[in-house]
Design a protein around this motif. Structure first.
Motif, short mmCIF file in Angstrom:
data_model
loop_
_atom_site.label_atom_id
_atom_site.label_comp_id
_atom_site.label_asym_id
_atom_site.label_seq_id
_atom_site.Cartn_x
_atom_site.Cartn_y
_atom_site.Cartn_z
N ILE A 1 29.58 20.28 38.56
CA ILE A 1 30.51 20.80 39.57
C ILE A 1 31.67 21.54 38.90
CG2 ILE A 1 32.08 20.18 41.44
CD1 ILE A 1 30.37 17.63 41.81
N ASN A 2 31.79 22.85 39.17
CA ASN A 2 32.87 23.68 38.64
C ASN A 2 33.61 24.35 39.78
OD1 ASN A 2 32.65 24.57 35.32
ND2 ASN A 2 31.04 23.30 36.21
N ILE A 3 34.92 24.49 39.64
CA ILE A 3 35.76 25.10 40.67
C ILE A 3 36.35 26.40 40.14
CG2 ILE A 3 37.62 24.74 42.33
CD1 ILE A 3 35.45 22.60 42.48
N ALA A 4 36.24 27.48 40.93
CA ALA A 4 36.85 28.77 40.57
C ALA A 4 37.47 29.36 41.83
CB ALA A 4 35.82 29.72 39.97
N GLY A 5 38.79 29.22 41.96
CA GLY A 5 39.46 29.68 43.17
C GLY A 5 39.02 28.84 44.36
N ASP A 6 38.50 29.51 45.39
CA ASP A 6 38.05 28.82 46.60
C ASP A 6 36.58 28.46 46.55
OD1 ASP A 6 40.58 29.09 47.71
OD2 ASP A 6 40.11 31.03 48.61
N ASP B 1 42.46 35.79 36.53
CA ASP B 1 42.95 36.85 37.40
C ASP B 1 42.00 37.02 38.59
OD1 ASP B 1 45.09 37.23 35.64
OD2 ASP B 1 43.90 38.59 34.40
N GLU B 2 41.44 38.21 38.81
CA GLU B 2 40.57 38.44 39.96
C GLU B 2 39.09 38.25 39.63
OE1 GLU B 2 40.69 42.47 41.30
OE2 GLU B 2 40.46 43.33 39.30
N TRP B 3 38.79 37.76 38.42
CA TRP B 3 37.41 37.63 37.99
C TRP B 3 37.02 36.16 37.80
CZ3 TRP B 3 33.94 41.51 37.89
CH2 TRP B 3 34.42 42.81 37.88
N VAL B 4 35.78 35.85 38.18
CA VAL B 4 35.17 34.57 37.84
C VAL B 4 34.08 34.84 36.82
CG1 VAL B 4 33.84 32.60 38.66
CG2 VAL B 4 35.60 33.59 40.12
N TYR B 5 34.19 34.22 35.65
CA TYR B 5 33.15 34.30 34.63
C TYR B 5 32.31 33.03 34.77
CZ TYR B 5 36.09 38.01 32.83
OH TYR B 5 36.83 39.16 32.72
N PHE B 6 30.99 33.19 34.80
CA PHE B 6 30.17 32.02 35.05
C PHE B 6 28.84 32.11 34.31
CE2 PHE B 6 28.97 35.10 38.22
CZ PHE B 6 27.62 34.89 38.50
N SER B 7 28.25 30.93 34.06
CA SER B 7 26.94 30.81 33.43
C SER B 7 25.89 30.91 34.52
CB SER B 7 26.81 29.47 32.69
OG SER B 7 27.85 29.31 31.75
N LYS B 8 25.05 31.94 34.43
CA LYS B 8 24.01 32.15 35.44
C LYS B 8 22.66 31.82 34.84
CE LYS B 8 22.27 35.53 38.79
NZ LYS B 8 22.44 36.90 39.34
N PRO C 1 45.96 27.21 29.00
CA PRO C 1 44.61 26.66 28.81
C PRO C 1 43.55 27.72 29.08
CG PRO C 1 45.47 25.97 30.93
CD PRO C 1 46.59 26.71 30.25
N GLY C 2 42.41 27.59 28.40
CA GLY C 2 41.32 28.55 28.60
C GLY C 2 40.48 28.24 29.81
N ASN C 3 40.56 27.03 30.33
CA ASN C 3 39.85 26.63 31.55
C ASN C 3 40.47 25.33 32.03
OD1 ASN C 3 38.02 26.47 33.67
ND2 ASN C 3 36.20 26.73 32.38
N THR C 4 40.16 24.93 33.25
CA THR C 4 40.68 23.66 33.73
C THR C 4 39.91 22.51 33.08
OG1 THR C 4 39.16 23.48 35.60
CG2 THR C 4 41.21 24.70 35.94
N VAL D 1 34.82 29.88 35.01
CA VAL D 1 36.24 29.94 34.71
C VAL D 1 36.85 31.11 35.46
CG1 VAL D 1 35.88 31.32 32.61
CG2 VAL D 1 38.01 30.03 32.89
N LEU D 2 38.01 30.88 36.04
CA LEU D 2 38.73 31.91 36.80
C LEU D 2 39.80 32.53 35.93
CD1 LEU D 2 39.39 33.30 39.55
CD2 LEU D 2 40.94 31.37 39.99
#
Length: 569
Positions: free
Chosen positions: A279-284, A47-54, A30-33, A44-45
């Motif tokens: 509400i969006n979750i990316a890792g912790d 690997d080690e990166w979080v891509y987000f809408s700012k 999946p491309g996102n949860t 969206v998480l």
């Protein structure tokens, strides 16, 4: 209350345009949860990166940051939402165009995937599943398209308002059957109804469907075959996210503050006192939008799932400096498209929406406001031909260049009232007989003060607007501005006057004092002193002046009315 163009985008995309969708956690890619995509896909998480809408500079930008908080960088200026990460690509819906794009994770290679107007999308393997709002379908339909933009396929004939993908099935809220839950295979076959509950939000995750019932606004879950229905907790809510065995939600039983509980209803805990949306979750980390009615602010926040590390990402309430009062600006320009001549008369801008859209500013009561400005341009259309012409939904763009312009709409002057402007229902077609003239008012959503705009005219068909060719161009328009005190500024005025007091807003309404020629808008506030006393005060929208208030037995519907002007310090 509208808080400007950015606030409208947030409301539009997170709360309205944010049709829940997504990919559950499956063996596929999946491309996102599903939970994130149910909330606008703002993070969206991968690997080690979080891509987000700012949210910044009055718009939305695509950013990335490492999970340890380092390396924050802009990926693209695109107004990217419904983020899906797959390989080296980020797939998204452009929030200004409602169309699908992809861009590489380093910001290069941006390309449009479809001209379909799109609400919600989810990437799974080499397919994009999405709700198609127009183009090749008449009503909203669930469709899929290859990640290279080829092989657009319609799935089923129902109108979905939400969908999730889990284990080779698409689970969806069927608007064609009063928002009940259905499922079908990812190729559109084997459609079946799962239950009779009507649903406002749903997420399919790891073999279960979690949903909020429209009947009691509470949480329920069922197995993906429709069996095993059970209540989850006892709180009410309008939105949620499911991740890692937890449900994160805006708790309607506690004024929409951010909570979490386990998917079996245990372990309930408040994460933050913030009122939360998107509400969006990316890792912790939890990314969300916080609305504060106490400070009239709206901020983008991230916080750890255990409630620690609260960090402000952006202040969506920040606005550019505004000018003083201005005057109506004469455009006095004329263009002809086919047999229709458009004559542009006057343009003006204001930060309030009036009960009348008369450009002479003679309306007394204002119903809505923004920290930026609404832009109005008066137009007449004349049919110079020998045959009747049907006109109505034309589109205009604002911006220095066509490629960067914002597409908006206008309606007949007679239809330009608050109700139609607020709901964007400018779609009635009208027929102009030969020689007939009709009045229009162009209405542009909140813009920054002091900007000069080019206005481009595009023809439209009855099926879909054609935004590809600029038929004609009007000269640059720099509308003068008439500004009034907003609720936020009124609150700030009272805070400055009574810095040690607790201040509560009590609404806004029209009232005519003896010296006023007509009703004026006053903002009502309760000011609580240190000695436990309470006094009503009003701030006049037109001037920002503070008035002392008290009860009037002749106006029993008001808790108080403005009585006398408070002396300045």
């Amino acid at each position: 209350m509208k808080r400007g163009k950015l606030a409208m985008m947030i409301t539009s995309f997170i709360l309205i345009f944010s049709v829940p969708a997504g990919c559950g956690k499956t063996a596929d890619a999946p491309g996102n949860t599903n939970g994130n995509l149910s909330n606008g896909g703002l993070a969206v998480l991968q690997d080690e990166w979080v891509y987000f809408s700012k949210f910044e500079e009055g718009s939305i930008k695509l950013y990335k940051i490492k999970t340890d908080g380092s390396g924050e960088a802009k990926v693209s200026d695109a107004a990217a939402m419904y983020l899906n990460a797959a390989g080296d690509w980020i797939y998204y819906i452009d929030g200004m165009e409602y169309k699908m794009y992809k861009v590489k994770t380093d910001g290069t290679g941006k390309s449009k995937l479809s001209d379909d107007l799109t609400a919600s999308m989810a990437v799974l393997n080499d397919w994009i599943y999405y709700i198609n709002l127009g183009g090749k379908t008449v009503n909203p339909k669930l469709c899929k398209i290859r990640t290279d933009g080829s092989e657009m396929t319609e799935l089923g004939g129902d109108t979905p308002s939400a969908f999730s993908i889990d284990g080779g099935w698409i689970y969806f809220v069927n608007a064609s059957d009063e928002s009940r839950l259905y499922r079908m295979k990812t190729d559109g076959t084997k459609k079946e109804k799962l239950g009779d509950d009507t649903v406002t939000a749903m997420i399919a995750d790891d073999g279960w469907i979690y949903y909020i019932s429209s009947g009691d606004s509470k949480f329920y879950k069922m197995k993906t075959d429709g069996t095993g229905k059970a209540a989850v907790g006892d709180d009410t809510a309008t939105l949620m996210n499911v991740d890692g065995g937890w449900i994160y939600y805006a708790n309607g039983s506690d004024e929409d503050r951010l909570y979490k509980m386990k998917t079996d209803g245990s372990g309930k805990a408040k994460v933050s006192d913030d009122l939360a949306a998107g509400i969006n979750i990316a890792g912790d980390w939890i990314y969300y939008i916080n609305f504060s009615m106490e400070t009239f602010s709206m901020k983008q926040i991230k916080i750890k799932t255990d409630g620690t590390g609260r960090t402000e990402i952006a202040d969506l309430s920040a606005q550019p400096a505004q000018t003083e009062y201005g005057e109506i600006y004469d455009v006095e320009d004329e263009i002809t498209v086919g047999d229709i001549t458009y004559t542009f008369g006057t343009a003006y801008a204001t930060n309030v929406m009036r009960s009348s859209t008369d450009p002479a500013f003679d309306a007394a009561i204002f119903f809505d406001e923004t920290e930026e400005v609404y832009l109005f341009i008066n137009v007449t259309a004349t049919n110079n031909g020998s045959k009747a012409a049907k006109i109505g939904t034309y589109s205009f763009g604002l911006g220095e260049e066509y490629e960067g312009s914002v597409i908006v709409s206008f309606c007949r002057l007679a239809d330009a009232n608050l109700a139609t402007l607020a709901t964007d229902q400018f779609t009635e077609w009208m027929t102009l007989e030969p020689g007939q003239t009709a009045e229009y008012k162009l209405f542009f959503t909140p813009q920054h003060v002091n900007n000069a705009y080019k206005v481009y005219l595009y023809e439209s068909t009855m099926e879909m607007p054609d935004y590809t060719t600029a038929v004609a161009t009007v000269k640059d328009i720099k509308a003068e501005v008439e500004l009034y005190t907003t609720r936020g500024k009124a609150f700030a005025v009272l805070q400055e006057r009574f810095p040690e007091s607790k201040i509560e807003e009590g609404g806004a309404f029209g009232y005519r004092m003896e010296a006023d020629p007509a009703d004026k808008v006053y903002y009502l506030f309760k000011v609580h002193g240190a000695d436990s006393t309470m006094q009503y005060y009003f701030v006049k929208q037109e001037t920002g002046e503070i008035y002392i208030g008290s009860y009037d037995e002749n106006r029993p519907d008001f808790p108080a009315v403005p009585r006398e002007l408070l002396e300045q310090k």
